[in-house]
Design a protein around this motif. Structure first.
Motif, PDB file in Angstrom:
ATOM      1  N   VAL A 465       0.839  -1.205   0.000  1.00  0.00           N
ATOM      2  CA  VAL A 465       0.000   0.000   0.000  1.00  0.00           C
ATOM      3  C   VAL A 465       0.874   1.255   0.000  1.00  0.00           C
ATOM      4  O   VAL A 465       0.622   2.206  -0.752  1.00  0.00           O
ATOM      5  CB  VAL A 465      -0.949  -0.004   1.223  1.00  0.00           C
ATOM      6  N   LEU A 466       1.909   1.262   0.837  1.00  0.00           N
ATOM      7  CA  LEU A 466       2.804   2.425   0.910  1.00  0.00           C
ATOM      8  C   LEU A 466       3.513   2.661  -0.419  1.00  0.00           C
ATOM      9  O   LEU A 466       3.604   3.803  -0.893  1.00  0.00           O
ATOM     10  CB  LEU A 466       3.833   2.225   2.025  1.00  0.00           C
ATOM     11  N   ASP A 467       4.021   1.586  -1.024  1.00  0.00           N
ATOM     12  CA  ASP A 467       4.725   1.724  -2.311  1.00  0.00           C
ATOM     13  C   ASP A 467       3.804   2.298  -3.374  1.00  0.00           C
ATOM     14  O   ASP A 467       4.204   3.160  -4.165  1.00  0.00           O
ATOM     15  CB  ASP A 467       5.273   0.364  -2.762  1.00  0.00           C
ATOM     16  N   LYS A 468       2.568   1.826  -3.398  1.00  0.00           N
ATOM     17  CA  LYS A 468       1.611   2.317  -4.394  1.00  0.00           C
ATOM     18  C   LYS A 468       1.274   3.787  -4.128  1.00  0.00           C
ATOM     19  O   LYS A 468       1.148   4.584  -5.059  1.00  0.00           O
ATOM     20  CB  LYS A 468       0.346   1.467  -4.348  1.00  0.00           C
ATOM     21  N   ALA A 469       1.128   4.143  -2.848  1.00  0.00           N
ATOM     22  CA  ALA A 469       0.802   5.533  -2.491  1.00  0.00           C
ATOM     23  C   ALA A 469       1.943   6.476  -2.858  1.00  0.00           C
ATOM     24  O   ALA A 469       1.720   7.587  -3.357  1.00  0.00           O
ATOM     25  CB  ALA A 469       0.495   5.625  -1.000  1.00  0.00           C
ATOM     26  N   ILE A 470       3.183   6.032  -2.621  1.00  0.00           N
ATOM     27  CA  ILE A 470       4.348   6.853  -2.996  1.00  0.00           C
ATOM     28  C   ILE A 470       4.416   6.994  -4.507  1.00  0.00           C
ATOM     29  O   ILE A 470       4.685   8.070  -5.042  1.00  0.00           O
ATOM     30  CB  ILE A 470       5.645   6.219  -2.434  1.00  0.00           C
ATOM     31  N   ASP A 471       4.160   5.886  -5.209  1.00  0.00           N
ATOM     32  CA  ASP A 471       4.202   5.896  -6.669  1.00  0.00           C
ATOM     33  C   ASP A 471       3.170   6.860  -7.246  1.00  0.00           C
ATOM     34  O   ASP A 471       3.401   7.510  -8.268  1.00  0.00           O
ATOM     35  CB  ASP A 471       3.954   4.479  -7.195  1.00  0.00           C
ATOM     36  N   LYS A 472       2.016   6.977  -6.583  1.00  0.00           N
ATOM     37  CA  LYS A 472       0.953   7.870  -7.051  1.00  0.00           C
ATOM     38  C   LYS A 472       1.112   9.295  -6.525  1.00  0.00           C
ATOM     39  O   LYS A 472       0.299  10.170  -6.845  1.00  0.00           O
ATOM     40  CB  LYS A 472      -0.419   7.316  -6.631  1.00  0.00           C
ATOM     41  N   GLY A 473       2.125   9.506  -5.701  1.00  0.00           N
ATOM     42  CA  GLY A 473       2.362  10.842  -5.178  1.00  0.00           C
ATOM     43  C   GLY A 473       1.423  11.245  -4.062  1.00  0.00           C
ATOM     44  O   GLY A 473       1.279  12.434  -3.757  1.00  0.00           O
ATOM     45  N   LEU A 474       0.800  10.273  -3.422  1.00  0.00           N
ATOM     46  CA  LEU A 474      -0.129  10.579  -2.335  1.00  0.00           C
ATOM     47  C   LEU A 474       0.606  10.921  -1.050  1.00  0.00           C
ATOM     48  O   LEU A 474       0.083  11.673  -0.214  1.00  0.00           O
ATOM     49  CB  LEU A 474      -1.071   9.391  -2.099  1.00  0.00           C
ATOM     50  N   ILE A 475       1.796  10.350  -0.857  1.00  0.00           N
ATOM     51  CA  ILE A 475       2.585  10.636   0.338  1.00  0.00           C
ATOM     52  C   ILE A 475       4.048  10.792  -0.060  1.00  0.00           C
ATOM     53  O   ILE A 475       4.470  10.362  -1.147  1.00  0.00           O
ATOM     54  CB  ILE A 475       2.455   9.523   1.406  1.00  0.00           C
TER      55      ILE A 475
END
Length: 704
Positions: A465-475
């Motif tokens: 989840v974290l990797d996907k969020a970083i990839d999408k620029g959410l965090i």
């Protein structure tokens, strides 16, 4: 005599949808040799077909006839129960629902879907018939009675009171062949003596058809206990003498049953042929269908709830009479009795309010009933082994809340099936049973209802989840988040961890809508998960949207209401725990948390003497996992308030979810806590932009 059948349509529709639910649940549990379940499914289909025929919903009748035929073969053990046939019947239930909804709303339906399912039913029935041998294919004159039938139909006078209209029976007969109708009016009384609720006619019918006797008897099945019905096969179509004799027999039987003198005179009325019958029925159908769009906003209420209301109203009447008597020649000696009467009135009113609210409460099983079929279909689509376990289905919830929570629950169950439950091979390799379990549970907790959607699947991988969020620029890549904060990322718009897009999920659409819809109901959603063991989504909802428990607070000269469900705690501000960040944001140290402070008077541009934070009170509220402190002048009482919509009466106002009328007649606004948190964030961002532009003195005015 004519009966307005449209008055019975709402009851028919309600019973039909209940019948469809019974059929669906029965089919999902159907096992070979389970004759009792097959019989109950057949009876439900038969009732729907019969009712649809009565009200002229021909598309429902024709389609359901195929379903009924297939079920009849299963019922008579002429066909084995197979998974293929069960799937066809489940699809047929969907089509029946489409057709009934179209009839209800007087709208079109998906013809392609209905036609394809109808073709599958016909093909399945054709396969069965082709295996029964040539002897079954040949017509048996002993069964079909040659070329037709003479039918003697003498209904009881009370037939119409049960909602049965002979014209619809004749319409169904006319579909089987050429129908001639001869009515007998011998029993028709004088005009002044006619009872509009009574039926005085009887009929002699001649039907030229190749249909079997059983098909004709089936048409009269709904009225078989309320009429005299005799069928005589016609072996020669031109046998007019037989027809005349039977017509005379009708007159004789009617007169004898009425105790009237014998008469062989047939009524002086021309017989109606099948075309004329069709025209009459078509006109009646247009009348009925014009009124078919019935209002289904109804609730079935138990007699015990109605009795409770009646008793409470009786108590109110007694209390009102007592208070009225006290008002006559009132003096101070009656003050004690007046106070007692007002307390009794308060108690009665509160009990009446609770009793009325209970009427709107329905078992959550009404919302849960759709999920066995949903999980069944998802298991087939995903190729996974899974089962659904439901508990707490008798937990009651307000009808309005239940209607709006259905779609969010569907998303959560689909998410559990697609992302949670693993494939059979993966589960066996992990030492789990090959069949996964999705659990639905509902229970009361305080003044709320909690709905849990739990699965014993793979759980949520926080790293993924974290990797996907970083990839999408959410965090930010260096951000440190708790598990709870990671789970909150699942509800971000467009977020998805699916490896590929399917027709079930993977487009990042759904979970953000789930959260938004739950929040619009005044609820919240929490996620718990253990990697390799499964996940639980907890939905907390208010029992009703009409009334909420609130805390009244004073800000300047205004009174506001904060929903109790949002309040964490209220406290007197300790000046030593106040911290200012960059000079324009105030934080209050609350144990291990730094809570942003939001001055309510500034948000709503109010005049107040409590402009200094150390002179005010702080109400700490929480929404979406975020806490803020609302700075108010004073805390007043706690009470239940009736919510009035601003949209209906004025317009939407930022930070306000509704309004209510207090006991003194004044209007108080109900604070929208998630909206206020959003407003606080926007103000902080605005202050940050102003400070960046070098206008820090303006930023000081934006935030305290």
């Amino acid at each position: 005599m004519s009966v307005d059948l449209s008055q019975f349509i709402p009851s028919f529709l309600e019973e039909s949808f209940e019948g469809l639910e019974l059929m669906e649940s029965g089919l999902l549990d159907l096992k070979p040799g389970d004759n009792e379940t097959i019989h109950s499914i057949f009876r439900a289909a038969h009732s729907i077909k019969g009712g649809a025929g009565t009200f002229g919903f021909d598309s429902v009748t024709e389609f359901t006839h195929l379903v009924e035929t297939l079920l009849d073969e299963m019922r008579d053990n002429r066909r084995e129960v197979t998974s293929k046939d069960t799937e066809i019947l489940l699809d047929s239930v969907d089509c029946m629902r489409l057709l009934i909804e179209a009839a209800r709303d007087d709208e079109d339906y998906d013809h392609d879907k209905v036609s394809k399912t109808s073709a599958r039913l016909s093909e399945t029935l054709g396969e069965q018939q082709s295996t029964e041998g040539d002897s079954e294919i040949e017509h048996d004159d002993s069964k079909n009675g040659g070329s037709g039938y003479h039918i003697k139909f003498i209904p009881e006078h009370s037939l119409a009171k049960t909602g049965n209209d002979p014209i619809f029976l004749f319409s169904a007969l006319a579909e089987l062949g050429e129908l001639t109708i001869c009515a007998n009016t011998e029993e028709l009384p004088a005009l002044m003596d006619i009872d509009a609720q009574e039926l005085y006619l009887s009929w002699q019918l001649t039907l030229i058809t190749e249909a079997e006797e059983a098909e004709i008897i089936e048409i009269f099945e709904w009225v078989e206990d309320e009429c005299l019905l005799e069928l005589e096969p016609i072996t020669d179509i031109s046998d007019e003498e037989t027809s005349q004799n039977l017509a005379e027999d009708v007159n004789s039987d009617v007169n004898q049953s009425a105790g009237a003198p014998q008469s062989n005179n047939v009524a002086n009325q021309e017989p109606l042929d099948s075309n004329e019958v069709a025209a009459v029925v078509e006109n009646k159908n247009k009348e009925t269908k014009g009124k078919a769009k019935a209002d289904l906003g109804s609730i079935r209420v138990g007699v015990d709830k109605v009795d409770s209301l009646i008793n409470l109203v009786g108590e109110l009447v007694i209390t009102q009479s007592m208070l009225s008597e006290l008002g006559n020649d009132f003096d101070m000696s009656k003050v004690e009795r007046l106070t007692s009467g007002l307390e009794q009135l308060l108690q009665n009113t509160k009990e009446l309010q609770e009793s009325v609210m209970r009427i709107r409460m329905l078992p959550i099983s009404f919302a849960f009933n759709r999920f066995p079929r949903l999980v069944h279909d998802l298991a087939i689509k995903t190729g996974k082994e899974m089962e659904l376990v439901i508990s707490g289905e008798q937990t009651e919830l307000d009808k309005t809340v239940m209607e709006q929570i259905g779609d969010p629950l569907v998303h959560l169950v689909r998410n559990a099936a697609d992302h949670g439950i693993e494939s059979k091979e993966v589960r066996l390799a992990s030492g789990k049973p090959e069949k996964g379990t999705i659990s639905l549970d509902a229970y009361h907790q305080g003044g709320n209802i909690v709905i849990e959607i739990k699965d014993d699947g793979a759980g949520i991988n926080t790293k993924t989840v974290l990797d996907k969020a970083i990839d999408k620029g959410l965090i930010d890549a260096n951000a440190t988040l708790t598990d709870s904060q990671v789970y909150d990322l699942l509800f971000e718009p467009g977020f998805s961890t699916a490896a590929e897009v399917t027709d079930i999920s993977g487009r990042g659409v759904g979970m953000d809508v789930v959260k938004r819809n739950i929040q619009s109901l005044g609820g919240r959603i929490q996620v718990e998960s253990a990697l390799g063991k499964g996940s639980t989504f907890k939905v907390n909802l208010p029992l009703t949207l009409a009334i909420l428990d609130g805390q009244l607070v004073k800000v300047g000269t205004e009174t506001y209401i904060i929903p109790l469900i949002s309040i964490v705690e209220s406290l007197q501000i300790d000046n030593t725990l106040i911290n200012r960040v960059s000079g324009d944001m105030v934080l209050y140290r609350l144990r291990d948390d730094n809570v942003p402070v939001l001055p309510v008077y500034k948000m709503f541009h109010l005049e107040t003497e409590c402009t200094e934070i150390d002179k005010a009170l702080l109400v700490v509220v929480e929404a979406d996992g975020q806490k803020i402190g609302l700075m108010v002048d004073d805390l007043l009482a706690q009470q239940q308030v009736v919510i009035k919509s601003l949209n209906d009466n004025y317009q939407q106002v930022a930070g306000i979810s509704g309004a209510t009328i207090l006991g003194d007649g004044s209007v108080a606004m109900i604070l929208d806590i998630p909206g206020m948190i959003m407003m606080a964030l926007e103000q902080a961002q605005k202050a940050q932009r102003l400070r960046t532009d070098g206008t820090s003195h303006i930023a000081e005015e934006v935030c305290l």
